[in-house]
Each structure stands twice: as structure tokens, then as C-alpha cells.
Design a protein around this motif. Structure first.
Motif, mmCIF file in Angstrom:
data_model
loop_
_atom_site.group_PDB
_atom_site.id
_atom_site.type_symbol
_atom_site.label_atom_id
_atom_site.label_comp_id
_atom_site.label_asym_id
_atom_site.label_seq_id
_atom_site.Cartn_x
_atom_site.Cartn_y
_atom_site.Cartn_z
ATOM 1 N N ILE A 187 13.352 -66.890 47.246
ATOM 2 C CA ILE A 187 13.932 -68.103 46.668
ATOM 3 C C ILE A 187 15.322 -68.302 47.269
ATOM 4 N N LYS A 188 15.525 -69.443 47.918
ATOM 5 C CA LYS A 188 16.826 -69.778 48.491
ATOM 6 C C LYS A 188 17.396 -70.965 47.729
ATOM 7 N N ILE A 189 18.620 -70.816 47.272
ATOM 8 C CA ILE A 189 19.259 -71.882 46.502
ATOM 9 C C ILE A 189 20.519 -72.346 47.222
ATOM 10 N N LYS A 190 20.638 -73.645 47.333
ATOM 11 C CA LYS A 190 21.815 -74.245 47.967
ATOM 12 C C LYS A 190 22.635 -74.966 46.910
ATOM 13 N N GLY A 191 23.919 -74.611 46.829
ATOM 14 C CA GLY A 191 24.826 -75.278 45.890
ATOM 15 C C GLY A 191 25.931 -76.002 46.637
ATOM 16 N N LYS A 192 27.099 -76.065 46.008
ATOM 17 C CA LYS A 192 28.246 -76.725 46.638
ATOM 18 C C LYS A 192 29.489 -75.884 46.364
ATOM 19 N N ALA A 193 30.185 -75.548 47.446
ATOM 20 C CA ALA A 193 31.371 -74.708 47.307
ATOM 21 C C ALA A 193 32.558 -75.487 46.752
ATOM 22 N N ALA A 194 33.399 -74.776 45.994
ATOM 23 C CA ALA A 194 34.669 -75.339 45.500
ATOM 24 C C ALA A 194 35.562 -74.173 45.080
ATOM 25 N N HIS A 195 36.867 -74.398 45.078
ATOM 26 C CA HIS A 195 37.802 -73.359 44.666
ATOM 27 C C HIS A 195 37.668 -73.161 43.161
ATOM 28 N N SER A 196 37.455 -71.908 42.741
ATOM 29 C CA SER A 196 37.178 -71.660 41.325
ATOM 30 C C SER A 196 38.407 -71.805 40.443
ATOM 31 N N ILE A 198 41.262 -74.071 41.432
ATOM 32 C CA ILE A 198 41.891 -75.388 41.593
ATOM 33 C C ILE A 198 40.986 -76.521 41.143
ATOM 34 N N GLU A 199 39.705 -76.501 41.599
ATOM 35 C CA GLU A 199 38.805 -77.614 41.250
ATOM 36 C C GLU A 199 37.371 -77.117 41.046
ATOM 37 N N PRO A 200 37.144 -76.240 40.090
ATOM 38 C CA PRO A 200 35.804 -75.682 39.892
ATOM 39 C C PRO A 200 34.767 -76.743 39.531
ATOM 40 N N GLU A 201 35.238 -77.845 38.911
ATOM 41 C CA GLU A 201 34.295 -78.888 38.495
ATOM 42 C C GLU A 201 33.604 -79.557 39.679
ATOM 43 N N ARG A 202 34.183 -79.431 40.875
ATOM 44 C CA ARG A 202 33.578 -80.047 42.060
ATOM 45 C C ARG A 202 32.431 -79.194 42.619
ATOM 46 N N LEU A 233 15.976 -57.936 44.609
ATOM 47 C CA LEU A 233 17.090 -58.010 45.543
ATOM 48 C C LEU A 233 17.683 -59.409 45.495
ATOM 49 N N ILE A 234 19.015 -59.499 45.329
ATOM 50 C CA ILE A 234 19.696 -60.795 45.326
ATOM 51 C C ILE A 234 20.925 -60.726 46.224
ATOM 52 N N GLU A 235 21.332 -61.869 46.695
ATOM 53 C CA GLU A 235 22.557 -61.990 47.483
ATOM 54 C C GLU A 235 23.078 -63.418 47.336
ATOM 55 N N GLY A 236 24.368 -63.588 47.549
ATOM 56 C CA GLY A 236 24.887 -64.942 47.439
ATOM 57 C C GLY A 236 26.401 -64.989 47.363
ATOM 58 N N GLY A 237 26.929 -66.192 47.485
ATOM 59 C CA GLY A 237 28.363 -66.410 47.397
ATOM 60 C C GLY A 237 29.077 -66.129 48.699
ATOM 61 N N SER A 238 30.340 -66.575 48.759
ATOM 62 C CA SER A 238 31.157 -66.373 49.957
ATOM 63 C C SER A 238 32.454 -65.626 49.643
ATOM 64 N N SER A 239 32.979 -65.792 48.432
ATOM 65 C CA SER A 239 34.157 -65.045 48.000
ATOM 66 C C SER A 239 34.246 -65.115 46.487
ATOM 67 N N VAL A 240 35.026 -64.219 45.898
ATOM 68 C CA VAL A 240 35.066 -64.135 44.447
ATOM 69 C C VAL A 240 35.708 -65.360 43.805
ATOM 70 N N THR A 242 35.384 -68.488 44.900
ATOM 71 C CA THR A 242 34.703 -69.690 45.365
ATOM 72 C C THR A 242 33.429 -69.897 44.560
ATOM 73 N N ILE A 243 33.212 -71.115 44.067
ATOM 74 C CA ILE A 243 31.927 -71.465 43.455
ATOM 75 C C ILE A 243 30.863 -71.276 44.542
ATOM 76 N N SER A 244 29.855 -70.470 44.271
ATOM 77 C CA SER A 244 28.935 -70.041 45.335
ATOM 78 C C SER A 244 28.091 -71.194 45.870
ATOM 79 N N PRO A 245 28.103 -71.392 47.188
ATOM 80 C CA PRO A 245 27.302 -72.457 47.791
ATOM 81 C C PRO A 245 25.878 -72.036 48.127
ATOM 82 N N ASN A 246 25.584 -70.738 48.020
ATOM 83 C CA ASN A 246 24.234 -70.284 48.365
ATOM 84 C C ASN A 246 23.892 -69.011 47.600
#
Length: 377
Positions: A187-196, A198-202, A233-240, A242-246
Motif C-alpha cells: 500500500i502506497k499513500i501519497k499526502g502533502k508535505a507541510a511544516h508541522s 509553521i503551517e501544519p494545516e496545509r 513493515l511500514i515506512e514513511g515521512g521525510s523528517s520529524v 514535516t507532515i509526511s508526504p508519503n
């Protein structure tokens, strides 16, 4: 027959050592084909005809029967691949300590390859009926789900009365009468990144969406009915921060009855058809590809024959079900009476401590030869 086989033990161990010391991981075509070449030569020496099914990516598969065989009724399946990477046989070569032999693939299932050859050789040398009544499939990719050999096994099972699968016996010597089927999904999920901060709502969190899916998928498990859905097994996110984009999840499915597969597929697809987190997208890939081996009336009848043969040898054989998969599922699903675990006894398969109980190598060779003889009457 028993004394003849016992006299061959040293010869059997020599062949086993040769096979174990060849790396033959499923993805190492050269190694698997080298094992295949060694085995092919042995069968040709005995007057068997070996047809090689060439494969581009994985090792070649082989179809083997005696040159005088006419419509054999027994199919035997034994895989040549292991789970171990290149270099393992150099790091941990074949060795004997007491009554045990160690090495990569020693019991799963290179000892079974030796057993099969010497059972047929014994029958042939002693003029025992049955070696012309078998068709042998040596396949190259069982450890990764038999992607190339499944269709071959199913094709060759048509018209057969019995299937003997050469996976090792259980640690207590039990035969295998049932196995769970299953499959894998990604299962691959695509989200949208945003600064957690400054603007987490985005943002649109792929990890949050995956969390919903994990809970929903695990709720499909029904252990009393032998259904297991596990996100292992799971993986995801780009940094702690950042709202995870994947996010990605790998899912293991196990079933105990053939009729469970379709409904479970539909439920998994339904779960992944909609999102719980608006703005995220889901991609589902995979299938429930291996049918279960069910203990049906045909299997029970074949088991009784094998157990009777064992009793005549002084072996009190039991049988058991296991959650692991094997090629037995494919022969069973085609309607052929199937029993698995005809190989020798050992343990710790797929680990650095994998071992073979050496006395069972000749014991199970005799059992196999006598079973083939009995089924050929």
C-alpha cells in the motif's frame, strides 16, 4: 532395501556436502542453475530424461521422468533454491557435528534432493517397482513464492493421482497435511508535505492515513478461522517536523480455506478504495496468490498409506498443519491427493543454525522408496 540405503549414507553425505556448498539463493540464477546441473547429471546417469525449462531471471526449472515411464501417476516436487545470499556457503560451509549436519539449505531442502535421488536409485538398482511411475519437478523459486514454477507444477499435476512434496519433515518427524495459503500487498499513500510547526494545516499526512488503514486491515484477522492480516513493515515521512508526504505498508495475508480468498480480497480493496484523511491518495498492489493446502479426504487417504508404510518400518508417523507455505498448495488445489514433509528431519531452517538429523536421511529415503512402491501397486 534398508541395508542397501544404509550402505549408501557416506555417498549421500558427499552429495549433500557438494550441494550445500553451492550458493543457490532464489535471486542467484547462476547458483541455482549450478545445483540444477549437478542434479541433472545424477538423473541422467540413472536413465531419466531431464527437460529443462529455461528462465531468464530466476533459475531454470526441470521436468524429470524415467526414459521408460508411461503416464506416471505420482508427482514429486523439490525446490533447489534457498533463502541465503551469495557468499554464505563460504562463510558457513557444510560441516558435521555428531549426528547433525549444518550449512545453508542443508535441510530446506538440499537433503531432500539427495533423498529423492537415492530413493529412486535404490528402487532401480534393486528392481523395485515404482521408479517409472514418478514425474519429478525440480523448481528454482519456491522460497519467493514460485513465480515461474507455479504454472509448471499445476500443469504437470493434471492427471496425477498422488503428489509427494519434499519439504523437510517437522522437528518431531511429523508429515505436513495442511498449509495456510496467502499473499502479499503493498500500500502506497501519497499526502502533502507541510511544516508541522509553521503551517501544519496545509499538509495532508500520509502516515495518518496509513494508520487508519493499518487498524482497518488488522481488524480483518480472524484467528479462529485461520485468517491473518498483518502489516509487518511500514515506512514513511521525510523528517520529524514535516507532515509526511508519503507512506508505504507491506501486508502479509494468510488463509486456511480456499473460499476465504475472494471475500478477503474484496474487503482489502474496499478499505483501500477510500481515504480517511482528505487529500491523500492510495495505491494498492498485490494479491492472494497461494491457495491453502487443505486436509481433505484425498489427503487423509494418502496419509494413511504413508503411515502404514512407516509402521512397517517401525516409524510411528504423525501429521500436522503449518502456517508456512509450499508448493504443496499448488498440487492440492488442482485436486491431487497431496502430502508434504516427505524430506528428512531437521530444524532451524532459514537461519545460521539450520541443521539435518543425519540418521533420518537414510530413514526417510527408505520411507520414500517404499511409499512410491506401495503407490505403484
Amino acid at each position: 532395501m534398508e541395508s542397501y540405503i544404509k550402505e549408501k549414507q557416506d555417498e549421500m553425505l558427499e552429495l549433500l556436502e557438494r550441494l550445500v556448498n553451492i550458493d543457490s539463493g532464489s535471486y542467484y540464477k547462476v547458483g541455482v542453475d549450478t545445483v540444477g546441473s549437478v542434479l541433472k547429471a545424477k538423473y541422467v546417469e540413472m536413465g531419466f530424461v531431464v527437460k529443462v525449462r529455461e528462465e531468464a531471471k530466476f533459475g531454470n526449472n526441470m521436468i524429470i521422468q524415467h526414459q521408460d515411464a508411461v503416464d506416471p501417476k505420482i508427482i514429486l516436487v523439490a525446490h533447489m533454491d534457498t533463502v541465503f545470499p551469495i557468499g554464505t556457503s563460504v562463510e558457513r560451509p557444510f560441516r558435521i557435528e555428531g549426528d547433525r549436519a549444518y550449512g545453508p539449505g542443508v535441510v530446506d531442502m538440499k537433503a531432500s534432493q539427495v533423498e529423492l535421488i537415492f530413493a529412486l536409485q535404490t528402487m532401480q538398482e534393486l528392481g523395485v517397482k515404482g521408479y517409472k511411475n514418478v514425474l519429478v519437478i525440480l523448481n528454482s523459486d519456491e522460497e519467493i513464492g514460485s513465480p515461474t514454477s507455479r504454472s509448471l507444477i499445476e500443469e504437470m499435476s493434471v492427471g496425477k493421482e498422488y503428489a509427494l512434496i519434499m519439504e523437510p519433515a517437522r522437528k518431531d518427524g511429523s508429515l505436513v497435511s495442511a498449509r495456510r495459503g496467502g499473499g502479499r500487498y503493498t500500500i502506497k499513500i501519497k499526502g502533502k508535505a507541510a511544516h508541522s510547526g509553521i503551517e501544519p494545516e496545509r499538509g495532508r499526512s500520509a502516515i495518518e492515513e496509513l494508520a487508519h488503514k493499518i487498524i482497518q486491515l488488522h481488524s480483518l484477522s480472524d484467528h479462529q478461522r485461520g485468517i491473518s492480516v498483518n502489516v509487518g513493515l511500514i515506512e514513511g515521512g521525510s523528517s520529524v517536523n514535516t507532515i509526511s508526504p508519503n507512506a508505504v505498508a507491506h501486508v502479509d495475508i494468510r488463509i486456511s480455506e480456499g473460499n476465504q480468498a475472494q471475500l478477503l480480497k474484496e474487503k482489502i480493496e474496499e478499505i483501500c478504495a477510500t481515504t480517511d484523511v482528505p487529500g491523500t491518495k492510495i495505491e494498492l498492489k498485490g494479491d492472494i496468490s497461494r491457495p491453502p493446502m487443505e486436509k481433505n479426504e484425498q489427503t487423509k487417504s494418502l496419509l494413511e498409506i504413508i503411515k502404514e508404510v512407516g509402521e512397517e518400518m517401525g516409524l510411528h508417523l504423525s501429521d500436522t498443519a503449518t502456517g508456512g507455505g509450499s508448493d504443496a498448495s499448488f498440487t492440492s488445489a488442482t485436486g491431487v491427493a497431496t502430502v508434504d514433509g516427505l524430506g528428512p528431519v531437521g530444524g532451524n531452517a532459514h537461519s545460521e543454525d539450520e541443521y539435518l538429523d543425519i540418521p533420518t536421511l537414510t530413514e526417510r529415503t527408505l520411507l520414500l522408496a517404499k511409499t512410491i512402491q506401495r503407490l505403484s501397486v
